[in-house]
Enzyme design. Structure first.
Site, PDB file in Angstrom:
ATOM      1  N   LYS A   1      -6.931  24.504  42.369  1.00  0.00           N
ATOM      2  CA  LYS A   1      -5.698  25.377  42.467  1.00  0.00           C
ATOM      3  C   LYS A   1      -5.277  26.652  40.839  1.00  0.00           C
ATOM      4  O   LYS A   1      -4.766  27.973  41.583  1.00  0.00           O
ATOM      5  CB  LYS A   1      -5.053  25.857  44.055  1.00  0.00           C
ATOM      6  CG  LYS A   1      -5.576  24.736  44.774  1.00  0.00           C
ATOM      7  CD  LYS A   1      -4.793  24.575  46.082  1.00  0.00           C
ATOM      8  CE  LYS A   1      -3.436  23.854  45.824  1.00  0.00           C
ATOM      9  NZ  LYS A   1      -3.940  22.552  45.775  1.00  0.00           N
TER      10      LYS A   1
ATOM     11  N   ARG B   1      -5.280  15.228  34.249  1.00  0.00           N
ATOM     12  CA  ARG B   1      -3.826  15.873  33.902  1.00  0.00           C
ATOM     13  C   ARG B   1      -2.109  15.085  34.204  1.00  0.00           C
ATOM     14  O   ARG B   1      -1.449  15.637  32.625  1.00  0.00           O
ATOM     15  CB  ARG B   1      -3.410  16.510  35.594  1.00  0.00           C
ATOM     16  CG  ARG B   1      -1.937  17.369  35.335  1.00  0.00           C
ATOM     17  CD  ARG B   1      -2.112  18.671  36.487  1.00  0.00           C
ATOM     18  NE  ARG B   1      -1.684  17.858  38.017  1.00  0.00           N
ATOM     19  CZ  ARG B   1      -1.858  18.438  38.784  1.00  0.00           C
ATOM     20  NH1 ARG B   1      -2.277  19.577  39.353  1.00  0.00           N
ATOM     21  NH2 ARG B   1      -1.184  17.912  40.244  1.00  0.00           N
TER      22      ARG B   1
ATOM     23  N   ARG C   1       3.983  15.391  34.200  1.00  0.00           N
ATOM     24  CA  ARG C   1       4.432  15.583  35.534  1.00  0.00           C
ATOM     25  C   ARG C   1       4.867  14.010  36.560  1.00  0.00           C
ATOM     26  O   ARG C   1       3.858  12.978  36.948  1.00  0.00           O
ATOM     27  CB  ARG C   1       3.423  16.734  36.916  1.00  0.00           C
ATOM     28  CG  ARG C   1       3.752  17.533  36.734  1.00  0.00           C
ATOM     29  CD  ARG C   1       2.927  18.708  37.421  1.00  0.00           C
ATOM     30  NE  ARG C   1       2.639  17.961  39.012  1.00  0.00           N
ATOM     31  CZ  ARG C   1       1.938  19.600  39.756  1.00  0.00           C
ATOM     32  NH1 ARG C   1       1.355  20.064  39.335  1.00  0.00           N
ATOM     33  NH2 ARG C   1       2.137  18.641  41.386  1.00  0.00           N
TER      34      ARG C   1
END
Ligand code: ADP
Length: 194
Positions: A13, A127, A133
């Site tokens: 997204k 990622r 993250r």
């Protein structure tokens, strides 16, 4: 153009929203990014949200709605927006509809990116290596996928019932997915809106 992108964590997204933002010249509003900015700034809201996000759970609907209302009242959204990460449950979908009706700016289209579970796990692992993250760890990822299945998946039906939902295969080259999203928007968007 007022667009919502739906799809599980890792479905692309954010990546696609960044590309569409350039194409349509409208802001990309990511509730995950808005929350991470609060965390980075160390605001009371950010301190409260961080733990919840790290566990992979949803931050409260009240906090999200407040944040979204503030963002949607900024001047740069007059030409439209691409919303990424909201709504994540039916309460949020109803709140967004009410908010947009109040300002007379209903959604034009809702595009759902579809990606199988194996690919999602691989993408998030990649990622995590690149971006670091803190919520891209195995426990949080498992929880986020579960929250998606239980709370967010029903949101598709909400928009399908309103004739605004289009499904797009999120596997393929970045360009192909972007093209498919644009065709999908054209298939549901009312012709008079830009
Ligand atoms: P991803 O799609 O990879 O899970 P996001 O950046 O969209 O990543 O969201 C990260 C986290 O931020 C979520 O797991 C959740 O804790 C919080 N969050 C983002 N958007 C919302 C929302 N609409 N409602 C509740 N929590 C949210």
């Amino acid at each position: 153009m007022r667009l919502v992108l739906l799809g599980p964590p890792g479905s692309g997204k954010g990546t696609q929203a960044a590309r569409l933002q350039k194409h349509f010249r409208i802001p990309h509003i990511s509730t995950g990014d808005l929350l991470r900015a609060e965390v980075a700034a160390g605001t009371p809201l950010g301190l409260k949200a961080k733990e919840v996000m790290d566990r992979g759970e949803l931050v409260s609907d009240e906090i999200l709605l407040g944040m979204l209302e503030a963002r949607l009242s900024q001047e740069d959204v007059v030409k439209g927006f691409i919303l990424d990460g909201y709504p994540r449950n039916l309460v949020q979908a109803a709140a967004l509809e009410e908010l947009l009706n109040k300002i007379n700016q209903p959604l034009d289209a809702v595009v759902q990116l579809e990606v199988d579970a194996d690919s999602l796990n691989k993408r998030i692992a990649m990622r995590s290596a690149v971006q670091g993250r803190t919520d891209d760890n195995p426990d949080s990822v498992r929880k986020r996928l579960e929250v998606f299945r239980e709370s967010t998946a029903p949101v598709s039906g909400f928009y399908e019932a309103r004739g605004k939902l289009a499904l797009v295969n999120g596997i393929g080259t970045l360009d192909k997915v972007t093209d498919d999203i644009q065709s999908a928007i054209d298939s549901v968007k009312p012709p008079e809106s830009d």
